[in-house]
Each structure stands twice: as structure tokens, then as C-alpha cells.
Design a protein around this motif. Structure first.
Motif: not given
Length: 309
Positions: A160, A204, A162
Motif C-alpha cells: 500500500k 489510511s 500513499w
């Protein structure tokens, strides 16, 4: 502050993470070329992603990340070696308009024919060894999602990302689920899945502006203050371009003597600028003649050496 990449691991789990903050290097990339703001955002996000992925290279060498586009942006390239030395560039179509706020799909994957490419090129190759290259469609509406999908498909690694970039800084956060070795009990698998889902949920909560404006230590504490984290020695990305006059000369030799001679006849001299750093190289008629004279001399020596008396 130096550009910094911070690696960490969540204790008693199979989850690792990295945070990167690239300011000086990013400004050096931008100083070479004046890109529209939406292109800067994409290239800056790729810069952070390349540093995050390259930090886990198991060999001495280079990782090249490319997005080939079928829209206004034709190419985005970031190169990062195992020492976290970076360079980056983008190529736009001729006389294109870049809409304010345009994203990846509109700029790079307009007609759905964009491609994402990662090349791993070890410095010390074995005889006959070629660089590894993975090529996939641009599957996703952001740089982060495209890379996540690539890592899951090609590397079978849950990843993941970001990412955020503006004119001042390029920043990113990576979480990755470590591969399991050997067998694993059902309850252990459930625990690992729970740990992964928990850390992803915590990460998140970060917002783009928060990622851009918050230093690494503060952000790590803010996101994961309930977790037990082991932090490793930080590393420091930097700008570095590998272009040389010798490499440009080899590129001209690959074009062949007829094409180079034709260009010299038309232009008088060849002027070549590095797309990454802006370094200027010039080759006049004498320079180009010497390039091919060296090859001809070598061929003559080899031919003479093969004569039997």
C-alpha cells in the motif's frame, strides 16, 4: 534538512513500512525542466515511490520506473539506484494543453493504452544476464494504485502506498506485507491478516496535505502511536545523473555512420541535451569522424590479426 528515507517494522508482525521526504533532490529535478503543475504532481509522486521501492533492492544496481502514455504526457521516468541516487524526467506531446487539476488517466492513459514498466538492472551482471523488466497496463487512476497493482501481480506482495507532491516536496508512505516462509498455522495467518488490515487502516487516515506538511517522525507517531515500532538507521536520497560524453558518443555510434554523417551535413554539428540534468554536449564533424575512425581502426587490427602466414 536532508532528504530522508526512514525504514521501520511493526514488532511481532509481518508488516514493514517506510516514509520518505524528498525536497532538495526534487527541487534539483524541477530546476532542469519547467513542468505544468499536474505533471509535477505525477512525477513527484513517482520520485517518492521509486525511492520507497529501491530501498528494498537486494542487489547493487538500478531500478527504472516508467509510465508510457497515450495522452498529453508521453513518458514519465524515474531512475533510482541502490544508494538512493535519483533522477527523473517527463516528456510531453508537442503543443499540448495540460488542464489544471488533471490526473493520471487524463494525462497519461487517455485512451487506455498506457503502460507501466519497472526495470531492475544489476550493476554486476553474470555473463549473458539481462536486466529484468516487468510491463503491465496502467491499471489504476493514480500513481499509487498503479504500483500497488503491479506489486501484487508481478511480485505477489501486498503493498500500500500513499504519495503526495507539490513544488516544494515529494513525500510517500509505504506499507508492505512480508512474505511468509514455509508453512503457517491457520491462527497465525489470521493474526497476520489482522495486523496487516489494522496498519493499513491506520495509515489510511493520512490526508494529502498532512503527508505534504508533516515531518517523518511526527507523522509516524501520529499514525502509529498505538503500535510497537522498530526504527532503522535513516537513509538519504540524493540527485545524481549518470550521463557522460562517452555515453552520448556510444548512442551516436548506435545510430550508425550514414545517419550521423547526414545529420552533420545538414546541421553542421550535433547538439544534445540530457533530458534528466540538462547537461549540453556538442559533436562537430571532426568529433563524429573520430567516433567511427576508432571502430574502423579496431576492425582493421582484428582483420590483420586473423591473417595466417
Amino acid at each position: 534538512m536532508m532528504d530522508t528515507l526512514q525504514r521501520f517494522i511493526f514488532e511481532n508482525t509481518a508488516v514493514r513500512g517506510e516514509l520518505v521526504e524528498i525536497s532538495d533532490t526534487w527541487k534539483q529535478v524541477q530546476a532542469r525542466r519547467d513542468y505544468p503543475a499536474p505533471v509535477k504532481t505525477l512525477l513527484g509522486e513517482m520520485l517518492a515511490a521509486a525511492a520507497l521501492l529501491s530501498a528494498n533492492l537486494k542487489f547493487k544496481g538500478m531500478m527504472v520506473m516508467q509510465m508510457h502514455g497515450d495522452g498529453p504526457v508521453k513518458l514519465l521516468v524515474v531512475e533510482c539506484d541502490s544508494d538512493l541516487r535519483l533522477r527523473a524526467t517527463a516528456k510531453l506531446g508537442h503543443d499540448v494543453e495540460i488542464p489544471e487539476g488533471a490526473g493520471l488517466t487524463q494525462l497519461v492513459n487517455t485512451h487506455g493504452r498506457g503502460r507501466f514498466v519497472i526495470t531492475l538492472d544489476p550493476a554486476d551482471k553474470m555473463p549473458g544476464q539481462q536486466p529484468y523488466q516487468g510491463i503491465v497496463p496502467l491499471d489504476g487512476d493514480s500513481v499509487a494504485v498503479v504500483i500497488e497493482n503491479y506489486m501484487l501481480r508481478s511480485e505477489q506482495l501486498d503493498t500500500k502506498l500513499w504519495l503526495a507532491a507539490d513544488a516544494n516536496v515529494s513525500r510517500g508512505l509505504l506499507l508492505q506485507k512480508l512474505p511468509q516462509e514455509g508453512g503457517i498455522l491457520a491462527h497465525a495467518a489470521e493474526d497476520e491478516a489482522e495486523a496487516w488490515n489494522r496498519t493499513v487502516m491506520l495509515a489510511s487516515t493520512v490526508r494529502t496535505q498532512e503527508l505534504l506538511s508533516t515531518d517523518i517522525n511526527t507523522l509516524m507517531h501520529r499514525l502509529f502511536w498505538e503500535e510497537t515500532i522498530r526504527v532503522f538507521e535513516p537513509r538519504h536520497p540524493s540527485f545524481h545523473c549518470t550521463c557522460t560524453r562517452e555515453k552520448v558518443a556510444n548512442m551516436l555510434k548506435m545510430l550508425g555512420k550514414p545517419e550521423v554523417d547526414s545529420a552533420i551535413e545538414e546541421l553542421g554539428k550535433l547538439s544534445i541535451n540530457c533530458d534528466f540534468c540538462g547537461q549540453h554536449y556538442e559533436f562537430d564533424a571532426v568529433d563524429c569522424a573520430q567516433l567511427f575512425a576508432i571502430d574502423n581502426t579496431s576492425d582493421a587490427i582484428q582483420a590483420a590479426g586473423s591473417v595466417r602466414h
